[in-house]
Scaffold this active site. Sequence first.
Site, PDB file in Angstrom:
ATOM      1  N   LEU A   1       0.822  -1.214   0.000  1.00 18.60           N
ATOM      2  CA  LEU A   1       0.000   0.000   0.000  1.00 18.60           C
ATOM      3  C   LEU A   1       0.854   1.261   0.000  1.00 18.60           C
ATOM      4  O   LEU A   1       1.865   1.341   0.699  1.00 18.60           O
ATOM      5  CB  LEU A   1      -0.924   0.004   1.221  1.00 18.60           C
ATOM      6  CG  LEU A   1      -1.879  -1.190   1.363  1.00 18.60           C
ATOM      7  CD1 LEU A   1      -2.781  -0.988   2.573  1.00 18.60           C
ATOM      8  CD2 LEU A   1      -2.701  -1.395   0.103  1.00 18.60           C
TER       9      LEU A   1
ATOM     10  N   ASN B   1       4.035  -7.437   6.682  1.00 14.58           N
ATOM     11  CA  ASN B   1       4.884  -6.806   7.699  1.00 14.58           C
ATOM     12  C   ASN B   1       4.264  -5.567   8.321  1.00 14.58           C
ATOM     13  O   ASN B   1       4.949  -4.704   8.860  1.00 14.58           O
ATOM     14  CB  ASN B   1       6.239  -6.444   7.086  1.00 14.58           C
ATOM     15  CG  ASN B   1       6.136  -5.400   5.982  1.00 14.58           C
ATOM     16  OD1 ASN B   1       5.181  -5.425   5.208  1.00 14.58           O
ATOM     17  ND2 ASN B   1       7.093  -4.495   5.907  1.00 14.58           N
ATOM     18  N   GLU B   2       2.934  -5.465   8.265  1.00 15.91           N
ATOM     19  CA  GLU B   2       2.252  -4.258   8.751  1.00 15.91           C
ATOM     20  C   GLU B   2       2.621  -3.917  10.187  1.00 15.91           C
ATOM     21  O   GLU B   2       2.730  -2.731  10.543  1.00 15.91           O
ATOM     22  CB  GLU B   2       0.731  -4.437   8.630  1.00 15.91           C
ATOM     23  CG  GLU B   2       0.176  -4.258   7.233  1.00 15.91           C
ATOM     24  CD  GLU B   2       0.336  -5.489   6.360  1.00 15.91           C
ATOM     25  OE1 GLU B   2      -0.141  -5.459   5.213  1.00 15.91           O
ATOM     26  OE2 GLU B   2       0.931  -6.487   6.815  1.00 15.91           O
TER      27      GLU B   2
END
Length: 300
Positions: free
Chosen positions: A106, A175-176
Amino acid sequence: FCPPGVLPLCRQPPAWGRAARQPPGPPQPPGLPLAPCRAFSNSKILVELDESSGVATMKFKSPPVNSLSLDFLTEFCISLEKLENDRACRGVIFTSAVPKIFSSGLDITEMCGKSKEHYAEFWRAVQEMWLRLYGSNMVTVAAVNGSSPAGGCLIALSCDYRIMVENPKFSIGLNEAQLGIVAPFWFKDTFVNVVGHRVAERSLQLGSLHPAPEAHRFGLVDEVVPEEKLQEKAAAVMAQWLAIPDHARQLTKSMMRKAALDRLIAHREEDIQNFISFISKESIQKSLRMYMEMLKKKKS
């Protein structure tokens, strides 16, 4: 958008009374021109459809890192919908035209310092991308030719099969958590459906990025191959999947994925409001600004 619990037509398996996608006709006799390879492109995605095989390739070409901006997500959904509605197309291979990166995930600039209306529009586009890809009737193969964190990993997870370049420098994962962000429930559901609950729980809590060999070891990717063999392997895998009668494969896929799709559709507006509430917090905005500053320093 559809009412809760109802899949849009492009995400429904073919009804028994409606013809499923059929394999292309027999090969053309020698001497005749081959079926054309049709291409359509927009600013961020190149699409090529080989009508002789029924297979399209969607190449991400949004340098420097193929980040999932609102524009990219919009073009992704439009491209996928065109292919879904084209009866000549039975499968799609997703890959990158940008060296060393599949997709960075994102676009953080879409989530930092914007209005709540913008956050809602952006998150709806993220949802739509996943609903269309995870629920696609077509065979979907991810040819991961670079690193693929966060939303890039979600694209790969949403495909039917994942092949990654055998390079320990390339990593993949959700990996947020490292950015102070929580992966939403439908990211989690997709991850669990691929790797199982324990691996997903550990990886999500740590925000882990897994080198290609490790990702292969616990099933995040199905195969790793040398870079020069990636497209050849993707084509071979696609041919194997397309050898199955379309209606049987499509109905099986729908049966396996329906619960996850229905869950987001039923809670779509709630999920958008949760995202707006979370991303608007000053602590989260601060984390995102710090992360963006860190990226700027790395570039310089």
